[in-house]
Design a protein around this motif. Structure first.
Motif, PDB file in Angstrom:
ATOM      1  N   ASP A 131       0.860  -1.188   0.000  1.00  0.00           N
ATOM      2  CA  ASP A 131       0.000   0.000   0.000  1.00  0.00           C
ATOM      3  C   ASP A 131       0.893   1.233   0.000  1.00  0.00           C
ATOM      4  O   ASP A 131       2.111   1.139   0.192  1.00  0.00           O
ATOM      5  CB  ASP A 131      -0.904   0.009   1.233  1.00  0.00           C
ATOM      6  N   LEU A 132       0.292   2.387  -0.223  1.00  0.00           N
ATOM      7  CA  LEU A 132       1.041   3.653  -0.243  1.00  0.00           C
ATOM      8  C   LEU A 132       0.529   4.637   0.807  1.00  0.00           C
ATOM      9  O   LEU A 132       0.688   5.852   0.665  1.00  0.00           O
ATOM     10  CB  LEU A 132       0.944   4.299  -1.634  1.00  0.00           C
ATOM     11  N   GLY A 133      -0.112   4.117   1.847  1.00  0.00           N
ATOM     12  CA  GLY A 133      -0.702   5.006   2.860  1.00  0.00           C
ATOM     13  C   GLY A 133       0.344   5.719   3.704  1.00  0.00           C
ATOM     14  O   GLY A 133       1.396   5.170   4.011  1.00  0.00           O
ATOM     15  N   SER A 134       0.012   6.945   4.137  1.00  0.00           N
ATOM     16  CA  SER A 134       0.970   7.787   4.870  1.00  0.00           C
ATOM     17  C   SER A 134       1.133   7.399   6.329  1.00  0.00           C
ATOM     18  O   SER A 134       2.095   7.813   6.973  1.00  0.00           O
ATOM     19  CB  SER A 134       0.535   9.252   4.807  1.00  0.00           C
ATOM     20  N   THR A 135       0.177   6.670   6.894  1.00  0.00           N
ATOM     21  CA  THR A 135       0.331   6.163   8.261  1.00  0.00           C
ATOM     22  C   THR A 135       0.377   4.646   8.168  1.00  0.00           C
ATOM     23  O   THR A 135      -0.286   4.045   7.317  1.00  0.00           O
ATOM     24  CB  THR A 135      -0.835   6.589   9.173  1.00  0.00           C
ATOM     25  N   LYS A 136       1.173   4.024   9.033  1.00  0.00           N
ATOM     26  CA  LYS A 136       1.427   2.601   8.814  1.00  0.00           C
ATOM     27  C   LYS A 136       0.981   1.676   9.956  1.00  0.00           C
ATOM     28  O   LYS A 136       0.705   0.502   9.711  1.00  0.00           O
ATOM     29  CB  LYS A 136       2.927   2.357   8.538  1.00  0.00           C
ATOM     30  N   THR A 137       0.893   2.149  11.174  1.00  0.00           N
ATOM     31  CA  THR A 137       0.600   1.253  12.295  1.00  0.00           C
ATOM     32  C   THR A 137      -0.732   0.518  12.110  1.00  0.00           C
ATOM     33  O   THR A 137      -0.791  -0.717  12.193  1.00  0.00           O
ATOM     34  CB  THR A 137       0.590   2.024  13.630  1.00  0.00           C
TER      35      THR A 137
ATOM     36  N   GLY B 220       3.973   0.324   2.701  1.00  0.00           N
ATOM     37  CA  GLY B 220       4.828   1.244   1.942  1.00  0.00           C
ATOM     38  C   GLY B 220       4.360   2.680   2.091  1.00  0.00           C
ATOM     39  O   GLY B 220       3.168   2.937   2.283  1.00  0.00           O
ATOM     40  N   HIS B 221       5.307   3.613   2.040  1.00  0.00           N
ATOM     41  CA  HIS B 221       4.960   5.036   2.112  1.00  0.00           C
ATOM     42  C   HIS B 221       6.024   5.883   1.413  1.00  0.00           C
ATOM     43  O   HIS B 221       7.049   6.205   2.002  1.00  0.00           O
ATOM     44  CB  HIS B 221       4.817   5.479   3.581  1.00  0.00           C
TER      45      HIS B 221
ATOM     46  N   ARG C 230      13.419  10.491  -3.851  1.00  0.00           N
ATOM     47  CA  ARG C 230      12.686  10.578  -2.596  1.00  0.00           C
ATOM     48  C   ARG C 230      12.851   9.279  -1.801  1.00  0.00           C
ATOM     49  O   ARG C 230      13.120   8.224  -2.374  1.00  0.00           O
ATOM     50  CB  ARG C 230      11.194  10.839  -2.847  1.00  0.00           C
ATOM     51  N   THR C 231      12.657   9.386  -0.498  1.00  0.00           N
ATOM     52  CA  THR C 231      12.690   8.210   0.359  1.00  0.00           C
ATOM     53  C   THR C 231      11.371   7.447   0.219  1.00  0.00           C
ATOM     54  O   THR C 231      10.303   8.050   0.219  1.00  0.00           O
ATOM     55  CB  THR C 231      12.900   8.630   1.820  1.00  0.00           C
ATOM     56  N   PHE C 232      11.467   6.131   0.077  1.00  0.00           N
ATOM     57  CA  PHE C 232      10.274   5.278   0.002  1.00  0.00           C
ATOM     58  C   PHE C 232      10.341   4.365   1.228  1.00  0.00           C
ATOM     59  O   PHE C 232      11.114   3.417   1.278  1.00  0.00           O
ATOM     60  CB  PHE C 232      10.300   4.454  -1.298  1.00  0.00           C
ATOM     61  N   ILE C 233       9.518   4.687   2.229  1.00  0.00           N
ATOM     62  CA  ILE C 233       9.531   3.916   3.473  1.00  0.00           C
ATOM     63  C   ILE C 233       8.828   2.575   3.270  1.00  0.00           C
ATOM     64  O   ILE C 233       7.755   2.515   2.672  1.00  0.00           O
ATOM     65  CB  ILE C 233       8.840   4.705   4.605  1.00  0.00           C
ATOM     66  N   LEU C 234       9.461   1.516   3.765  1.00  0.00           N
ATOM     67  CA  LEU C 234       8.840   0.183   3.746  1.00  0.00           C
ATOM     68  C   LEU C 234       8.724  -0.293   5.189  1.00  0.00           C
ATOM     69  O   LEU C 234       9.683  -0.224   5.950  1.00  0.00           O
ATOM     70  CB  LEU C 234       9.695  -0.790   2.927  1.00  0.00           C
ATOM     71  N   THR C 235       7.532  -0.742   5.586  1.00  0.00           N
ATOM     72  CA  THR C 235       7.312  -1.222   6.952  1.00  0.00           C
ATOM     73  C   THR C 235       6.894  -2.685   6.909  1.00  0.00           C
ATOM     74  O   THR C 235       5.711  -2.998   6.815  1.00  0.00           O
ATOM     75  CB  THR C 235       6.224  -0.379   7.660  1.00  0.00           C
ATOM     76  N   PRO C 236       7.886  -3.587   6.951  1.00  0.00           N
ATOM     77  CA  PRO C 236       7.570  -5.018   6.899  1.00  0.00           C
ATOM     78  C   PRO C 236       6.860  -5.479   8.174  1.00  0.00           C
ATOM     79  O   PRO C 236       7.016  -4.880   9.234  1.00  0.00           O
ATOM     80  CB  PRO C 236       8.945  -5.667   6.770  1.00  0.00           C
ATOM     81  N   LEU C 237       6.084  -6.545   8.042  1.00  0.00           N
ATOM     82  CA  LEU C 237       5.449  -7.197   9.190  1.00  0.00           C
ATOM     83  C   LEU C 237       6.352  -8.333   9.637  1.00  0.00           C
ATOM     84  O   LEU C 237       7.302  -8.693   8.926  1.00  0.00           O
ATOM     85  CB  LEU C 237       4.092  -7.776   8.794  1.00  0.00           C
ATOM     86  N   GLU C 238       6.029  -8.913  10.779  1.00  0.00           N
ATOM     87  CA  GLU C 238       6.792 -10.097  11.212  1.00  0.00           C
ATOM     88  C   GLU C 238       6.730 -11.185  10.158  1.00  0.00           C
ATOM     89  O   GLU C 238       7.688 -11.897   9.905  1.00  0.00           O
ATOM     90  CB  GLU C 238       6.226 -10.633  12.537  1.00  0.00           C
TER      91      GLU C 238
END
Lengths: 254, 254
Positions: A64-70, A88-89, A110-118
């Motif tokens: 996803d490309l959402g700005s909030t990740k939690t 992803g953000h 630009r920075t592309f944030i990736l927030t992996p899950l367990e």
């Protein structure tokens, strides 16, 4: 393959050559996808995750490309095992919405944030990184909570600040017709993000409330301190503080 | 004819063809001037007005480019009768100081505020307007107090806001190395004016303290109200307020 709610969007995206193919049918659009990228406001992403995952092929990746990740990552954790989720953000955006405003260059450098899950496999994370690099971005892997804390101050706080500035001018100086001739570059830049899409921002703020409220509180303290220095007669202290801030701004954006 | 404190500045301005001639000698530079324009920080203008006026030819005009006008105009009112004073404030600027950054295009299509005194003749005011138009600006005649009130909110408040934003990031997120990769367009624009020249800004703030402090207070109330809406569960009210602000921003900068 682009999936949209309205045929007009599908036609326009095709005409603008933003997609190779398009459909309004979720099932049809998802059937053969190796990677699915959700690019709607955050709470629409959260609402649609289960429905989308159910239609995805076994072994395919859901980003996803959402700005909030939690909250998104929490919901992704509950998805069936046959899909590989990854948050992803990309740190870019525009104050203009709509397909006409689409521009692939906004991702460059630009920075592309990736927030992996367990449960996110090394393979899926590498695929996410490759995707970010393919559009010219720099992937940055972060924990979802840490990303929400950081963007709360670095991205959502500026939105709140800009909105309060426009509201202040509206409540005070706007009654004077000369205000419209005076409003200059400083105001324009400082208020720019107040023009952002409201539905997108509502979802961002409501899925990151604690962090944004904490940032606003920290900010109000800083502004009060600057006000206190200005109302004092301690010019030397104010000059030191403004010089420190100026140096920090230059360090941030050399 | 450019007058500067250092020979290096005179030489550089000449080399860059910003001036036809230059000098460090105030008397020599002022002797044959029909119009004298002071372009230093506000409190330097205030300090130098009398000395400059004493060296000016009878019937010549004395203008300035300071961002605050009440104190300057008060001091101008005390000048000897042989000079014609007029306050000026072009609504443009840069975060980069120095002659290398000089650019005549920054005046184009900008508002050039003129604050005449009671003693300013129609002829002098017309000359000021013609000067503003000659560099591509739109002259706007305002009372000095009214201009200081308006720029307090529309120009000096954005500076305070931007500084508080940089200070907040410095106090909170900057400890996280990832913050430096994340800082994006919204933060960059909202914080831009925090890079302004500190000496220039100190003089502006200290000669417009009441208005700036009033603007900061009005601003804090607006931001607190946005925070209150965010911490409430009244999404509809927040959406209405953000939509109103977005529309106002678009009205300001169509």
């Amino acid at each position: 393959v682009g999936i949209a709610r309205r045929q007009q969007s599908v036609d326009q995206a095709r005409a603008l050559e933003l997609i190779d193919d398009g459909t309004m049918d979720l099932q049809e659009g998802l059937r053969e996808a190796d990677i699915v990228v959700l690019a709607t406001p955050v709470r629409v992403i959260i609402r649609q995750l289960r429905e989308v995952a159910a239609l995805m092929a076994a072994g395919s990746m859901l980003m996803d490309l959402g700005s909030t990740k939690t909250e998104i990552v929490q919901e992704m954790a509950l998805l069936p095992d046959h899909v590989h989720p990854l948050g992803g953000h990309p740190m870019c955006g525009k104050e203009v919405a709509g397909l006409e405003a689409a521009n692939p260059a906004i991702y460059h450098d630009r920075t592309f944030i990736l927030t992996p899950l367990e449960r996110t496999s090394v393979e899926s994370l590498e695929l996410g990184k490759a995707l970010a690099r393919a559009i010219g971005s720099r992937p940055l892997v972060l924990d979802a909570r840490r990303q929400d804390y950081l963007v709360g101050t670095l991205s959502h706080l500026p939105y709140m600040i800009a909105c309060a500035l426009v509201a202040t001018a509206d409540a005070t100086t706007s009654a004077d017709s000369a205000a419209w001739d005076i409003v200059a570059g400083g105001f324009r830049d400082t208020s720019r993000v107040a023009g952002s899409d409201v539905t997108m921002m509502m979802d961002i703020l409501w899925t990151n409330r604690a962090e944004v409220l904490g940032a606003v509180e920290a900010y109000q303290q800083q502004l009060s301190e600057l006000g206190r220095l200005l109302s004092s007669n301690d010019e030397a202290a104010m000059r030191r503080e403004l010089s420190r801030i100026q140096a920090e701004r230059i360090r941030m954006f050399p």
